[in-house]
Design an enzyme around this catalytic site. Structure first.
Site, PDB file in Angstrom:
ATOM      1  CB  SER A  38      -0.915   0.017   1.228  1.00  0.00           C
ATOM      2  OG  SER A  38      -1.808  -1.064   1.203  1.00  0.00           O
ATOM      3  CG  HIS A  41      -0.252  -0.068  -4.607  1.00  0.00           C
ATOM      4  ND1 HIS A  41       0.392  -0.419  -5.771  1.00  0.00           N
ATOM      5  CD2 HIS A  41      -0.755  -1.221  -4.099  1.00  0.00           C
ATOM      6  CE1 HIS A  41       0.278  -1.724  -5.969  1.00  0.00           C
ATOM      7  NE2 HIS A  41      -0.416  -2.230  -4.962  1.00  0.00           N
TER       8      HIS A  41
END
Length: 389
Positions: A38, A41
């Protein structure tokens, strides 16, 4: 304090004020913080993620123009308490925490919002009610895996996998490897793992996968043959006709026999439980096309952009499509104690350790699947080199 900030796609070390714990909160000195997919990202796709989360009712996810301190896989030591807390966790206690903080009724994700600084820093604030003491003897590198392993714990729970099921894990990055490890810790008899990376396949074997395949050479679906799964609609139609012809020879009406078999579970079709842990466009549709009839599919990988799929495939195969994110506080607690008890063995997932000065290079290193799975940040390290896990 020293912290790694992200603005746009730029990571840099900065000096920031030590955050102050609010009501019901704790200040932790960070011992380890994992770099999550995450976080990767967020660096490249913050605005796309923010747009999606705004539709989910959370408008405070980090935007690319904001300055944020990432990091939500946190192991730390209690330093101070905010007002009106329980104060059951004494200073010096090593803890892990569900990465959410609340001010009033506003809840923010630690390390995923400009309003809640994360663990890529020397200090971080967490919510006392969501914080658990680390069991004695659990090494730092394993305790720091509580949060990402809880994600896998929840995904496997969402899949309602039993010991007799066949589980197919597509993608053996950190999330897929964690899913493999949780599946084996729960005694699932057959776990098939698929990844084009030789390094990740080797780690999948260490995590306990029974069959590991390179999808460029061997289809994971072919590896699941022999378990009674139906691959085509005519297979199912023929099975139904065969059953009716067999029941016609019984001394009771076929529907009476069928209902009895229903109650025993004998008419329930066999199917694998598939975990999609890649998160790239086309993956879901590819699974719908290739999976056996009645497969249960749990989507754990996060596709950053728009995707397309053919619902008619899922309809005609009667596929069960589920999505998983996060975990419950109980799952977080159970994951921590499974790590401490040794029933969940993931020590080989940590492939690197780095100080705050090396975070940018760690982000780059994590793009190569052959080299690293999980890199932990250790703020006490005075180096920009990635050390062995």
């Amino acid at each position: 304090m020293r912290a790694v900030t992200l603005t746009g796609q730029r990571l840099e070390v900065a000096d920031l004020p030590v955050p102050q714990p609010g009501a019901g909160q704790l200040l932790l000195k960070v011992e380890r913080c994992g770099i999550c997919g995450s976080d990767l990202h967020c660096r490249l796709h913050a605005d796309e993620l923010a747009d999606s989360l705004e539709l989910c009712g959370y408008p405070r996810y980090v935007r690319s123009h904001e300055r944020v301190v990432l990091g939500h896989e946190i192991l730390g030591e209690v330093v101070d308490h905010g007002p009106w807390g329980r104060r059951t966790l004494k200073p010096g206690t090593r803890v892990v925490a569900v990465p959410l903080v609340r001010r009033g009724r506003q809840v923010d994700g630690v390390g995923l919002s400009a309003h809640a600084l994360g663990g890529f820093a020397e200090y971080v604030v967490v919510q006392e009610a969501l914080t658990l003491p680390v069991p004695s003897g659990l090494p730092a590198h394993l305790a720091a895996l509580t949060e990402p392993m809880a994600v896998a714990w929840h995904a496997v729970t969402r899949g309602e996998v039993t010991r007799k099921d066949v589980a197919i894990v597509l993608g053996c990055g950190p999330v897929g490897l964690a899913v493999v490890a949780v599946l084996k810790s729960r005694g699932v008899g057959t776990v098939i793992a698929s990844d084009p990376s030789a390094g990740r396949r080797a780690l999948a074997t260490k995590c306990g996968a029974d069959i590991v395949v390179d999808p460029a050479v061997t289809s994971p679906w072919e590896s699941a043959t022999g378990h009674g799964f139906m691959s085509t609609m005519p297979d199912e139609y023929n099975a139904g006709i065969d059953a009716l012809e067999g029941m016609a020879r019984l001394p009771v009406p076929w529907w009476t026999a069928w209902r009895a078999l229903d109650r025993l579970g004998a008419t329930r079709p066999r199917r694998p439980v598939v975990f999609e842990c890649v998160g790239t466009p086309g993956m879901i549709d590819g699974i719908l096309a290739a999976a056996p009839l009645h497969s249960r599919i749990v989507v754990v990988g996060v596709c950053m952009g728009p995707d397309t799929m053919r619902p008619s495939l899922a309809v005609n195969k009667e596929l069960d499509l589920r999505f998983a994110v996060g975990y419950t506080p109980l799952e977080f607690r159970d994951t921590l104690h499974a790590l401490a008890g040794g029933t969940l063995d993931v020590s080989h997932l940590v492939t690197g350790r780095v100080g705050l000065d090396g975070v940018a290079s760690a982000f780059t290193a994590l793009t190569d699947p052959e080299v690293h799975a999980k890199i932990l940040i250790d703020p006490s390290l005075d180096t920009d080199l990635i050390l062995a896990g």
